[in-house]
Write a protein that holds these residues in place. Structure first.
Motif, PDB file in Angstrom:
ATOM      1  N   TYR A 183       0.838  -1.211   0.000  1.00  0.00           N
ATOM      2  CA  TYR A 183       0.000   0.000   0.000  1.00  0.00           C
ATOM      3  C   TYR A 183       0.868   1.255   0.000  1.00  0.00           C
ATOM      4  O   TYR A 183       0.634   2.195  -0.765  1.00  0.00           O
ATOM      5  CB  TYR A 183      -0.929  -0.013   1.225  1.00  0.00           C
ATOM      6  N   ILE A 184       1.883   1.280   0.852  1.00  0.00           N
ATOM      7  CA  ILE A 184       2.773   2.447   0.953  1.00  0.00           C
ATOM      8  C   ILE A 184       3.536   2.645  -0.353  1.00  0.00           C
ATOM      9  O   ILE A 184       3.688   3.773  -0.825  1.00  0.00           O
ATOM     10  CB  ILE A 184       3.733   2.286   2.154  1.00  0.00           C
ATOM     11  N   LYS A 187       1.168   4.146  -2.764  1.00  0.00           N
ATOM     12  CA  LYS A 187       0.905   5.533  -2.356  1.00  0.00           C
ATOM     13  C   LYS A 187       2.054   6.442  -2.791  1.00  0.00           C
ATOM     14  O   LYS A 187       1.830   7.526  -3.334  1.00  0.00           O
ATOM     15  CB  LYS A 187       0.725   5.574  -0.836  1.00  0.00           C
ATOM     16  N   THR A 190       2.042   6.800  -6.697  1.00  0.00           N
ATOM     17  CA  THR A 190       0.924   7.517  -7.348  1.00  0.00           C
ATOM     18  C   THR A 190       0.608   8.868  -6.721  1.00  0.00           C
ATOM     19  O   THR A 190       0.107   9.761  -7.395  1.00  0.00           O
ATOM     20  CB  THR A 190      -0.361   6.665  -7.296  1.00  0.00           C
ATOM     21  N   LEU A 192      -1.760   9.391  -4.694  1.00  0.00           N
ATOM     22  CA  LEU A 192      -3.218   9.505  -4.568  1.00  0.00           C
ATOM     23  C   LEU A 192      -3.645   9.597  -3.104  1.00  0.00           C
ATOM     24  O   LEU A 192      -2.934   9.138  -2.212  1.00  0.00           O
ATOM     25  CB  LEU A 192      -3.904   8.279  -5.204  1.00  0.00           C
ATOM     26  N   ARG A 193      -4.828  10.186  -2.879  1.00  0.00           N
ATOM     27  CA  ARG A 193      -5.391  10.256  -1.549  1.00  0.00           C
ATOM     28  C   ARG A 193      -5.792   8.853  -1.087  1.00  0.00           C
ATOM     29  O   ARG A 193      -6.016   7.968  -1.910  1.00  0.00           O
ATOM     30  CB  ARG A 193      -6.631  11.166  -1.523  1.00  0.00           C
ATOM     31  N   GLN A 194      -5.943   8.693   0.231  1.00  0.00           N
ATOM     32  CA  GLN A 194      -6.304   7.392   0.787  1.00  0.00           C
ATOM     33  C   GLN A 194      -7.629   6.890   0.218  1.00  0.00           C
ATOM     34  O   GLN A 194      -7.750   5.726  -0.139  1.00  0.00           O
ATOM     35  CB  GLN A 194      -6.392   7.487   2.302  1.00  0.00           C
ATOM     36  N   ASP A 196      -9.003   7.504  -2.625  1.00  0.00           N
ATOM     37  CA  ASP A 196      -8.848   7.078  -4.026  1.00  0.00           C
ATOM     38  C   ASP A 196      -8.124   5.741  -4.120  1.00  0.00           C
ATOM     39  O   ASP A 196      -8.455   4.899  -4.942  1.00  0.00           O
ATOM     40  CB  ASP A 196      -8.095   8.135  -4.830  1.00  0.00           C
ATOM     41  N   LEU A 197      -7.136   5.555  -3.253  1.00  0.00           N
ATOM     42  CA  LEU A 197      -6.382   4.296  -3.258  1.00  0.00           C
ATOM     43  C   LEU A 197      -7.247   3.133  -2.813  1.00  0.00           C
ATOM     44  O   LEU A 197      -7.217   2.057  -3.419  1.00  0.00           O
ATOM     45  CB  LEU A 197      -5.167   4.407  -2.353  1.00  0.00           C
TER      46      LEU A 197
END
Length: 198
Positions: A183-184, A187, A190, A192-194, A196-197
């Motif tokens: 996930y990190i 993140k 990209t 992207l905001r949480q 959106d992810l």
């Protein structure tokens, strides 16, 4: 005149009750058996607002907040709706008994100050934002003529004064489970905001 609500039910929407014996929230409809809504307040609120036949006239802020949660909040993203569920518990407690036409700017300031004294000044800002949105819908629904919250100064929020370095992230990743490491990495790649992810 009906019986006064028990203290554990005072901050709950009309029709919702908490049964201490079973440690469960229920929906109580006239002439029907109580419908279990869940063991936690968050679960109970989510299920409560899923019942389309709950439609109370808005004589109090309690009723107005109920309508907003049933008609508007459920259409928002899951994260926003969950945040609203948390916020309305405090709004019910402080504003639930009031008539929407009696709400003034001074009440917003009193609420912001009170929540700051309780140690939640930033959370108070989010709760007030929801209250302001609800009052805007009250104008739209013809319950009040204008929102009373123009130019309200919110509690000060301290911005972050430090950015996380790549070295700190590298150390943190060593202690994370695999899914969080992935996930990190996504993140960082990209930006992207949480929401959106997820």
């Amino acid at each position: 005149m009906g019986r006064k609500r028990a203290p554990e039910n005072a901050a709950l929407p009309k029709g919702m009750i908490f049964n201490k014996k079973s440690n469960t929230y229920y929906l109580r409809l006239h002439g029907q058996r109580d419908i279990p809504l869940g063991k936690t307040m968050t679960e109970a609120f989510r299920n409560f607002y899923n019942y389309a036949d709950i439609n109370f006239e808005c004589h109090t802020m309690h009723d107005l907040i109920d309508r907003y949660m049933k008609e508007i909040s459920v259409t928002k993203s899951e994260a926003t709706h969950k945040s609203n569920l948390s916020a309305v518990k405090h709004l019910f407690k402080r504003f639930g008994h009031m008539n929407p036409t009696m709400i003034r700017a001074k009440h917003a300031y009193q609420y912001l100050d009170l929540r700051a004294r309780e140690g939640a000044p930033v959370r108070a800002n989010r709760e007030f934002a929801l209250l302001s949105t609800i009052m805007s819908h009250a104008v739209r629904w013809g319950m009040i003529t204008e929102t009373p919250f123009h130019g309200i100064i919110r509690n000060p929020e301290k911005p972050r004064d430090k950015l996380v370095t790549n070295e700190e992230i590298a150390i943190f990743l060593k202690f994370c489970p695999r899914w969080l490491q992935l996930y990190i990495a996504l993140k960082l790649a990209t930006g992207l905001r949480q929401t959106d992810l997820v």
